[in-house]
Design a protein around this motif. Structure first.
Motif, PDB file in Angstrom:
ATOM      1  N   UNK A   9       0.853  -1.189   0.000  1.00  0.00           N
ATOM      2  CA  UNK A   9       0.000   0.000   0.000  1.00  0.00           C
ATOM      3  C   UNK A   9       0.886   1.234   0.000  1.00  0.00           C
ATOM      4  N   UNK A  10       0.683   2.106  -0.958  1.00  0.00           N
ATOM      5  CA  UNK A  10       1.432   3.355  -1.002  1.00  0.00           C
ATOM      6  C   UNK A  10       0.477   4.501  -0.716  1.00  0.00           C
ATOM      7  N   UNK A  11       1.016   5.670  -0.456  1.00  0.00           N
ATOM      8  CA  UNK A  11       0.208   6.852  -0.211  1.00  0.00           C
ATOM      9  C   UNK A  11       0.047   7.614  -1.522  1.00  0.00           C
ATOM     10  N   UNK A  12      -1.198   7.887  -1.871  1.00  0.00           N
ATOM     11  CA  UNK A  12      -1.535   8.565  -3.112  1.00  0.00           C
ATOM     12  C   UNK A  12      -2.246   9.866  -2.755  1.00  0.00           C
ATOM     13  N   UNK A  13      -1.875  10.959  -3.425  1.00  0.00           N
ATOM     14  CA  UNK A  13      -2.506  12.245  -3.162  1.00  0.00           C
ATOM     15  C   UNK A  13      -3.480  12.583  -4.285  1.00  0.00           C
ATOM     16  N   UNK A  14      -4.630  13.128  -3.904  1.00  0.00           N
ATOM     17  CA  UNK A  14      -5.621  13.585  -4.866  1.00  0.00           C
ATOM     18  C   UNK A  14      -6.058  14.987  -4.468  1.00  0.00           C
ATOM     19  N   UNK A  15      -5.968  15.917  -5.411  1.00  0.00           N
ATOM     20  CA  UNK A  15      -6.373  17.299  -5.164  1.00  0.00           C
ATOM     21  C   UNK A  15      -7.773  17.478  -5.733  1.00  0.00           C
ATOM     22  N   UNK A  16      -8.705  17.951  -4.912  1.00  0.00           N
ATOM     23  CA  UNK A  16     -10.113  17.959  -5.272  1.00  0.00           C
ATOM     24  C   UNK A  16     -10.616  19.323  -5.720  1.00  0.00           C
ATOM     25  N   UNK A  46      -5.865  -4.866  -2.025  1.00  0.00           N
ATOM     26  CA  UNK A  46      -4.586  -4.367  -2.523  1.00  0.00           C
ATOM     27  C   UNK A  46      -4.568  -2.856  -2.690  1.00  0.00           C
ATOM     28  N   UNK A  47      -5.562  -2.172  -2.172  1.00  0.00           N
ATOM     29  CA  UNK A  47      -5.693  -0.744  -2.406  1.00  0.00           C
ATOM     30  C   UNK A  47      -4.646   0.083  -1.694  1.00  0.00           C
ATOM     31  N   UNK A  48      -4.577   1.356  -2.057  1.00  0.00           N
ATOM     32  CA  UNK A  48      -3.598   2.287  -1.505  1.00  0.00           C
ATOM     33  C   UNK A  48      -4.262   3.221  -0.506  1.00  0.00           C
ATOM     34  N   UNK A  49      -3.416   3.898   0.262  1.00  0.00           N
ATOM     35  CA  UNK A  49      -3.887   4.986   1.110  1.00  0.00           C
ATOM     36  C   UNK A  49      -4.116   6.189   0.206  1.00  0.00           C
ATOM     37  N   UNK A  50      -5.280   6.798   0.290  1.00  0.00           N
ATOM     38  CA  UNK A  50      -5.599   7.947  -0.542  1.00  0.00           C
ATOM     39  C   UNK A  50      -5.751   9.166   0.365  1.00  0.00           C
ATOM     40  N   UNK A  51      -4.923  10.184   0.110  1.00  0.00           N
ATOM     41  CA  UNK A  51      -4.968  11.438   0.849  1.00  0.00           C
ATOM     42  C   UNK A  51      -5.616  12.472  -0.057  1.00  0.00           C
ATOM     43  N   UNK A  52      -6.793  12.944   0.328  1.00  0.00           N
ATOM     44  CA  UNK A  52      -7.537  13.902  -0.481  1.00  0.00           C
ATOM     45  C   UNK A  52      -7.463  15.257   0.216  1.00  0.00           C
ATOM     46  N   UNK A  53      -6.999  16.266  -0.528  1.00  0.00           N
ATOM     47  CA  UNK A  53      -6.869  17.600   0.058  1.00  0.00           C
ATOM     48  C   UNK A  53      -7.785  18.582  -0.680  1.00  0.00           C
ATOM     49  N   UNK A 123      -3.088  21.787   4.134  1.00  0.00           N
ATOM     50  CA  UNK A 123      -2.177  21.274   5.159  1.00  0.00           C
ATOM     51  C   UNK A 123      -2.605  19.862   5.566  1.00  0.00           C
ATOM     52  N   UNK A 124      -1.660  18.939   5.540  1.00  0.00           N
ATOM     53  CA  UNK A 124      -1.939  17.570   5.971  1.00  0.00           C
ATOM     54  C   UNK A 124      -0.631  16.929   6.439  1.00  0.00           C
ATOM     55  N   UNK A 125      -0.701  15.932   7.349  1.00  0.00           N
ATOM     56  CA  UNK A 125       0.516  15.375   7.950  1.00  0.00           C
ATOM     57  C   UNK A 125       1.228  14.295   7.133  1.00  0.00           C
ATOM     58  N   UNK A 126       0.680  13.873   5.997  1.00  0.00           N
ATOM     59  CA  UNK A 126       1.268  12.767   5.243  1.00  0.00           C
ATOM     60  C   UNK A 126       2.115  13.222   4.069  1.00  0.00           C
ATOM     61  N   UNK A 127       2.593  14.440   4.072  1.00  0.00           N
ATOM     62  CA  UNK A 127       3.307  14.980   2.920  1.00  0.00           C
ATOM     63  C   UNK A 127       4.587  14.209   2.614  1.00  0.00           C
ATOM     64  N   UNK A 128       5.267  13.687   3.630  1.00  0.00           N
ATOM     65  CA  UNK A 128       6.520  12.964   3.405  1.00  0.00           C
ATOM     66  C   UNK A 128       6.277  11.575   2.814  1.00  0.00           C
ATOM     67  N   UNK A 129       5.076  11.034   2.981  1.00  0.00           N
ATOM     68  CA  UNK A 129       4.795   9.666   2.534  1.00  0.00           C
ATOM     69  C   UNK A 129       4.235   9.578   1.121  1.00  0.00           C
ATOM     70  N   UNK A 130       3.885  10.694   0.516  1.00  0.00           N
ATOM     71  CA  UNK A 130       3.225  10.676  -0.793  1.00  0.00           C
ATOM     72  C   UNK A 130       4.209  10.201  -1.858  1.00  0.00           C
TER      73      UNK A 130
END
Length: 176
Positions: A9-16, A46-53, A123-130
């Motif tokens: 699982x990886x961290x994926x960023x999505x800008x909304x 098998x899904x990823x972590x999704x960070x939506x900002x 602002x979100x705390x997962x910026x290093x993991x994306x």
């Protein structure tokens, strides 16, 4: 042997920003379920972590209504999505994602939703993991301030079909 991104699982960023809720929920669901991976299967998570900002800038349909029933007499409650979005800017997208997730294996819905991280601002705390950024659908909406004066002048007005000439009801009627 499959590559690293296919299994883990990886961290994926999505800008909304300026995206609709339904289209963005479809993109987020496919990342949560792992449909983009070559070894996708419905039975394996098998899904990823999704960070939506920037969920605060999401486009909300004006007539969408969320409703619930408490089980008691007169326990029906409803709220318009645009009003709900003002107080809880992340919950509209969370409800849409929950609605669109595949429910054939109900035991996988809660773990998939736990990998969804929603933030109303940048602002979100997962910026290093994306490790990857996914794009939303192409329905980018612009506000009136974003248009230039040339685009506004070149805009073609649609004919107003509501204004009609009075017609007689019968052929012997006279409008004069």
């Amino acid at each position: 042997f499959p590559n690293f991104y296919a299994i883990y699982n990886i961290f994926v960023e999505a800008v909304v920003s300026t995206q609709s809720t339904g289209g963005m929920a479809r993109v987020v669901c496919s990342a949560l379920e792992g449909r983009h991976k070559p070894i996708y299967s419905k039975q394996i998570d098998l899904g990823d972590h999704v960070v939506v900002i920037n969920t605060r800038k999401m486009v909300i349909p004006p007539k969408k209504v969320y409703w619930w029933y408490s089980g008691y007499a007169r326990g029906h409650r409803h709220v318009y999505a645009k009003d709900f979005h003002l107080f809880r800017p992340t919950e509209c997208l969370r409800l849409q994602v929950n609605f669109k997730l595949d429910k054939t294996l109900k035991s996988l819905v809660a773990p998939r939703l736990s990998r969804l991280h929603l933030f109303p601002d940048k602002e979100y705390p997962y910026a290093a993991n994306i490790s990857k950024v996914i794009e939303g659908p192409n329905n980018v909406y612009k506000s009136l301030e974003d248009y230039t004066s040339e685009e506004i002048e070149a805009f073609v007005e649609a004919p107003d079909n509501r204004i009609r000439e009075p017609r007689p009801l019968y052929h012997w009627d006279d409008l004069d």
